[in-house]
Design a protein around this motif. Structure first.
Motif, PDB file in Angstrom:
ATOM      1  N   SER A 184       0.827  -1.216   0.000  1.00  0.00           N
ATOM      2  CA  SER A 184       0.000   0.000   0.000  1.00  0.00           C
ATOM      3  C   SER A 184       0.858   1.261   0.000  1.00  0.00           C
ATOM      4  O   SER A 184       0.513   2.255  -0.677  1.00  0.00           O
ATOM      5  CB  SER A 184      -0.927  -0.013   1.216  1.00  0.00           C
ATOM      6  OG  SER A 184      -0.176  -0.035   2.416  1.00  0.00           O
ATOM      7  N   ASP A 185       1.983   1.251   0.721  1.00  0.00           N
ATOM      8  CA  ASP A 185       2.877   2.415   0.702  1.00  0.00           C
ATOM      9  C   ASP A 185       3.462   2.633  -0.691  1.00  0.00           C
ATOM     10  O   ASP A 185       3.534   3.781  -1.181  1.00  0.00           O
ATOM     11  CB  ASP A 185       4.007   2.223   1.714  1.00  0.00           C
ATOM     12  CG  ASP A 185       3.507   2.254   3.146  1.00  0.00           C
ATOM     13  OD1 ASP A 185       2.346   2.650   3.353  1.00  0.00           O
ATOM     14  OD2 ASP A 185       4.270   1.860   4.052  1.00  0.00           O
ATOM     15  N   ALA A 186       3.880   1.539  -1.339  1.00  0.00           N
ATOM     16  CA  ALA A 186       4.437   1.673  -2.693  1.00  0.00           C
ATOM     17  C   ALA A 186       3.390   2.178  -3.668  1.00  0.00           C
ATOM     18  O   ALA A 186       3.685   3.028  -4.531  1.00  0.00           O
ATOM     19  CB  ALA A 186       4.998   0.322  -3.149  1.00  0.00           C
ATOM     20  N   ALA A 187       2.162   1.686  -3.556  1.00  0.00           N
ATOM     21  CA  ALA A 187       1.108   2.146  -4.458  1.00  0.00           C
ATOM     22  C   ALA A 187       0.804   3.621  -4.242  1.00  0.00           C
ATOM     23  O   ALA A 187       0.596   4.376  -5.214  1.00  0.00           O
ATOM     24  CB  ALA A 187      -0.151   1.301  -4.253  1.00  0.00           C
ATOM     25  N   LEU A 225       1.409   6.752  -6.842  1.00  0.00           N
ATOM     26  CA  LEU A 225       0.313   7.632  -7.232  1.00  0.00           C
ATOM     27  C   LEU A 225       0.667   9.093  -7.025  1.00  0.00           C
ATOM     28  O   LEU A 225       0.305   9.959  -7.836  1.00  0.00           O
ATOM     29  CB  LEU A 225      -0.939   7.262  -6.425  1.00  0.00           C
ATOM     30  CG  LEU A 225      -2.188   8.109  -6.656  1.00  0.00           C
ATOM     31  CD1 LEU A 225      -2.688   7.956  -8.094  1.00  0.00           C
ATOM     32  CD2 LEU A 225      -3.287   7.736  -5.668  1.00  0.00           C
ATOM     33  N   VAL A 226       1.386   9.410  -5.946  1.00  0.00           N
ATOM     34  CA  VAL A 226       1.656  10.809  -5.613  1.00  0.00           C
ATOM     35  C   VAL A 226       2.913  11.323  -6.314  1.00  0.00           C
ATOM     36  O   VAL A 226       2.924  12.417  -6.893  1.00  0.00           O
ATOM     37  CB  VAL A 226       1.777  10.966  -4.084  1.00  0.00           C
ATOM     38  CG1 VAL A 226       2.158  12.402  -3.714  1.00  0.00           C
ATOM     39  CG2 VAL A 226       0.466  10.586  -3.400  1.00  0.00           C
ATOM     40  N   TYR A 227       4.007  10.520  -6.318  1.00  0.00           N
ATOM     41  CA  TYR A 227       5.285  11.015  -6.801  1.00  0.00           C
ATOM     42  C   TYR A 227       5.779  10.323  -8.056  1.00  0.00           C
ATOM     43  O   TYR A 227       6.872  10.646  -8.536  1.00  0.00           O
ATOM     44  CB  TYR A 227       6.349  10.865  -5.703  1.00  0.00           C
ATOM     45  CG  TYR A 227       6.011  11.666  -4.453  1.00  0.00           C
ATOM     46  CD1 TYR A 227       6.122  13.052  -4.433  1.00  0.00           C
ATOM     47  CD2 TYR A 227       5.589  11.009  -3.300  1.00  0.00           C
ATOM     48  CE1 TYR A 227       5.812  13.767  -3.288  1.00  0.00           C
ATOM     49  CE2 TYR A 227       5.285  11.722  -2.154  1.00  0.00           C
ATOM     50  CZ  TYR A 227       5.393  13.108  -2.153  1.00  0.00           C
ATOM     51  OH  TYR A 227       5.090  13.819  -1.019  1.00  0.00           O
ATOM     52  N   GLY A 228       5.093   9.354  -8.563  1.00  0.00           N
ATOM     53  CA  GLY A 228       5.524   8.689  -9.785  1.00  0.00           C
ATOM     54  C   GLY A 228       6.416   7.492  -9.519  1.00  0.00           C
ATOM     55  O   GLY A 228       6.456   6.929  -8.413  1.00  0.00           O
ATOM     56  N   ASP A 229       7.200   7.078 -10.561  1.00  0.00           N
ATOM     57  CA  ASP A 229       7.998   5.857 -10.491  1.00  0.00           C
ATOM     58  C   ASP A 229       9.338   6.035  -9.790  1.00  0.00           C
ATOM     59  O   ASP A 229      10.036   5.041  -9.538  1.00  0.00           O
ATOM     60  CB  ASP A 229       8.273   5.335 -11.910  1.00  0.00           C
ATOM     61  CG  ASP A 229       6.991   4.964 -12.625  1.00  0.00           C
ATOM     62  OD1 ASP A 229       6.005   4.672 -11.913  1.00  0.00           O
ATOM     63  OD2 ASP A 229       6.969   4.962 -13.866  1.00  0.00           O
TER      64      ASP A 229
END
Length: 661
Positions: free
Chosen positions: A524-527, A531-535
């Motif tokens: 969930s943190d990675a997702a 979503l907020v900062y990109g790859d």
């Protein structure tokens, strides 16, 4: 059949024991009431019978003590006090959890719910049940394993007349099916109305053991209950008219404007009040208690035993048994000895030939109707709790009662899963961990000073542990802490046991929960970061395997620390405190212990461990070993391993201490 012999509680400092030498029996197919105005004494008797309290005496359930029955819940169903259990758990969930504890199919919960009339309330929470519904649930817990005997402590306390009638109907039906029912009460009218036999206690001693009809005739008598604003005048008139008519009545002034008239009837009392113009608010026939009586010799439990009267009777055995408290065995043997050849026979007994079988009735428990040798019966009754005593040595006191831990749950893993999923604490903890972890990782990414592994774990340097590790520790602490706070296993027999099987189930379920929590938190943190900062912040690191293993080990170790600490200290708060103490207290202590000048160091230990393997390990197992060693070498990992070892040793010591004694 239930046979209680010589039940005596331990003395209370300078006070006499609360229960002193109580012996009685509850027969199969009958309802037996244990009547005592002081309900605490009756409760003590039940606890001594169930081996939940230390004292002296022995109780046989169909010929066997409870500690010698492999599955006690199949033999006796128990209801002592309130129904233990978490108030947020549903009625059906609580019973299904206890099904795993007593080793019966989960469908049995629905069956007993239908028997006690709680089908419509199966989804209600335990904390919302009324007194009557709580009594029904307690009876359902007692019936869960379909026991032969029911031992209930005050099952009708606080119930309405309708609920009491229903309860006594259930008890009567159980007895009619061939079961044994024993319940305590402080209401003599309830005992006479619902029981087949009434055992009366007074000040912890047995004063009467009677059939219900004899009890009602000797202990109860009819009366006329009168309520009038002119009760004193009416009482005087009734006494005057009875004296004039040479009739024997007794007028007792109760509290307020009430009279109890013994030896009369409603018609005579009503006519007297009418003739003198006295207003009457109540006039009814009742059954009144005669009050305390002098102790009567109680008839002890009797079983037919055939004894061979030898020409050389064992005089020492008869003398020893004659000194035994609560038995008539010595008297019986003395009678048998006196009828032997060479002795002066009792004029009231017929003479018997040598070696002739003499039939005696002795108050000793035996199973079934078979004739048992006297030596076997005497040995069983007096050495059941003293297996190392010589066979011929008989104690003049009842055997001591040892409190033994319960054997439940019989299916610990199934029980633990149902316990975890039955309340909302786990779900709320999971939601709070995921929300807190997501918020922290976004804030840490905004500052830009946190390494990517710590960023994905939402573990800033300012916090001792990440949210996922704290959540796993809290869930682990709840596993044992709530067990002692809301001991569902006490519905079977006693308190929460310190069984290694139960501990293993809790550790296994805690590890599975920690694994799920650690994976979901990182995902969930990675997702959210993607979503907020990109790859940029969600690239997979090169050493992801060792980092993942270290992360899972950290969360699992915190969960295990919570389980073990809560089991040792019997508190959820203590379990969570033990988890927090690892980075706050243990880590500084470990670092301080290894500080200072050193001639040698363990640098390069992982490489040397890899070189230690003579062949290549399958599936690259040496990498996992090296990752584990690196994790232990870290301050938090080493402190966590040290804490787990200490807690596990403490738990094992407390669990085996009673057995060592």
């Amino acid at each position: 059949m239930i046979q209680a012999i010589g039940l005596t509680s331990n003395p209370r400092q300078e006070l006499p024991p609360a229960v002193d030498d109580v012996s009685f029996e509850a027969r199969t197919g009958r309802v037996t009431a244990l009547l005592d105005a002081d309900t605490a004494d009756a409760t003590t008797v039940l606890r001594l019978m169930l081996e939940l309290q230390q004292g002296r005496g022995i109780t046989y359930f169909r010929g066997r003590p409870l500690h010698r029955i492999a599955r006690p819940s199949r033999e006796v169903g128990v209801l002592l006090g309130e129904v233990p259990g978490h108030p947020a758990r549903s009625v059906r969930g609580h019973l299904r959890m206890l099904c795993a504890a007593v080793g019966v199919p989960a469908g049995r919960a629905d069956d007993v719910l239908e028997v006690v009339g709680l089908v419509s309330l199966r989804e209600e929470r335990l904390g919302t049940l009324s007194r009557g519904m709580d009594r029904r649930l307690g009876l359902a817990c007692a019936l869960l394993a379909d026991p032969h005997a029911l031992v209930l402590d005050g099952p009708g306390d606080g119930l309405s007349a309708r609920e009491s009638a229903w309860l006594h109907g259930i008890l009567r039906a159980h007895a009619d099916r061939g079961g044994t029912v024993l319940f305590t009460t402080d209401d003599s009218k309830e005992a006479a109305r619902t029981a087949d036999r009434v055992v009366t206690l007074e000040s912890g001693r047995l004063v009467a053991d009677q059939e219900a009809a004899d009890f009602a005739r000797t202990r109860l008598r009819p009366r006329v209950a009168v309520r009038s604003p002119h009760a004193a005048r009416l009482g005087a008139l009734l006494t005057k008219e009875a004296r004039a008519g040479r009739r024997s009545i007794e007028v007792v002034t109760e509290d307020g404007n009430r009279l109890s008239v013994y030896g009369s009837n409603c018609a005579d009392v009503g006519e007297t009040a009418y003739r003198h113009g006295i207003l009457v608010h109540q006039l009814a026939d009742e059954i009144g208690d005669t009050g305390p009586q002098q102790p009567e010799p109680a008839e002890p439990p009797r079983t037919a035993i055939t004894v061979a009267a030898s020409t050389e009777p064992d005089t020492a055995l008869g003398t020893a048994l004659g000194t035994a408290r609560g038995t008539a065995l010595g008297t019986a043997l003395g009678t048998a000895r006196d009828t032997a050849p060479g002795a002066d026979p009792d004029p009231g007994l017929p003479a018997r030939a040598p070696q002739e079988a003499l039939s005696l009735t002795l108050p000793l428990p035996v199973e079934g109707d078979d004739t048992v040798p006297l030596s076997e019966v005497a040995h069983t009754a007096h050495t059941a709790h003293a297996p190392h005593a010589p066979r011929g040595a008989l104690s003049p006191l009842p055997p001591p009662i040892t409190v033994r831990p319960s054997r439940s749950p019989l299916n610990p893993l199934r029980y633990e899963v149902r316990r975890l999923l039955g309340v909302g604490a786990g779900y709320f903890t999971l939601a709070a961990v995921l929300a807190g972890s997501a918020l922290l990782c976004v804030l840490l990414a905004r500052t830009g000073h946190t390494p990517q592994p710590r960023l994905l774990a939402a573990w800033p340097h300012e916090l001792p542990l990440p949210p996922a590790a704290l959540g796993a520790g809290l869930l682990g602490a709840l596993a044992f802490g709530d067990e002692f706070r809301h001991p569902a296993l006490a519905a079977d027999r006693g308190t929460v046991p310190r069984r290694l099987g139960l501990l293993g189930a809790k550790l296994l379920v805690a590890a599975a929960t920690a694994l799920l929590l650690s994976i979901v938190a990182v995902a969930s943190d990675a997702a959210l970061l993607h979503l907020v900062y990109g790859d940029e912040l969600t690239k997979v690191p090169a050493d992801w395997l060792s980092l993942g293993a270290s992360w899972v080990a950290l969360v699992t170790g915190c969960a295990w620390a919570g389980v073990l600490a809560a089991g040792v200290f019997r508190s959820t708060a203590a379990g969570l405190a033990a988890v927090l103490a690892v980075p706050i207290v243990v880590v500084p202590l470990v670092q301080k212990a290894v500080e200072g000048p050193s001639v040698r160091s363990a640098a390069g230990l992982p490489a040397r461990l890899r070189d230690l393997a003579l062949v290549q390990w399958p599936f690259g197992a040496e990498r996992y070993l090296a990752a584990g060693v690196r994790m232990i070498a870290q301050p938090v990992g080493g402190a966590l391993m040290l804490s787990l070892t200490a807690l596990l040793c403490t738990y094992l010591l407390t669990a085996t201490r009673a057995r060592v004694r």
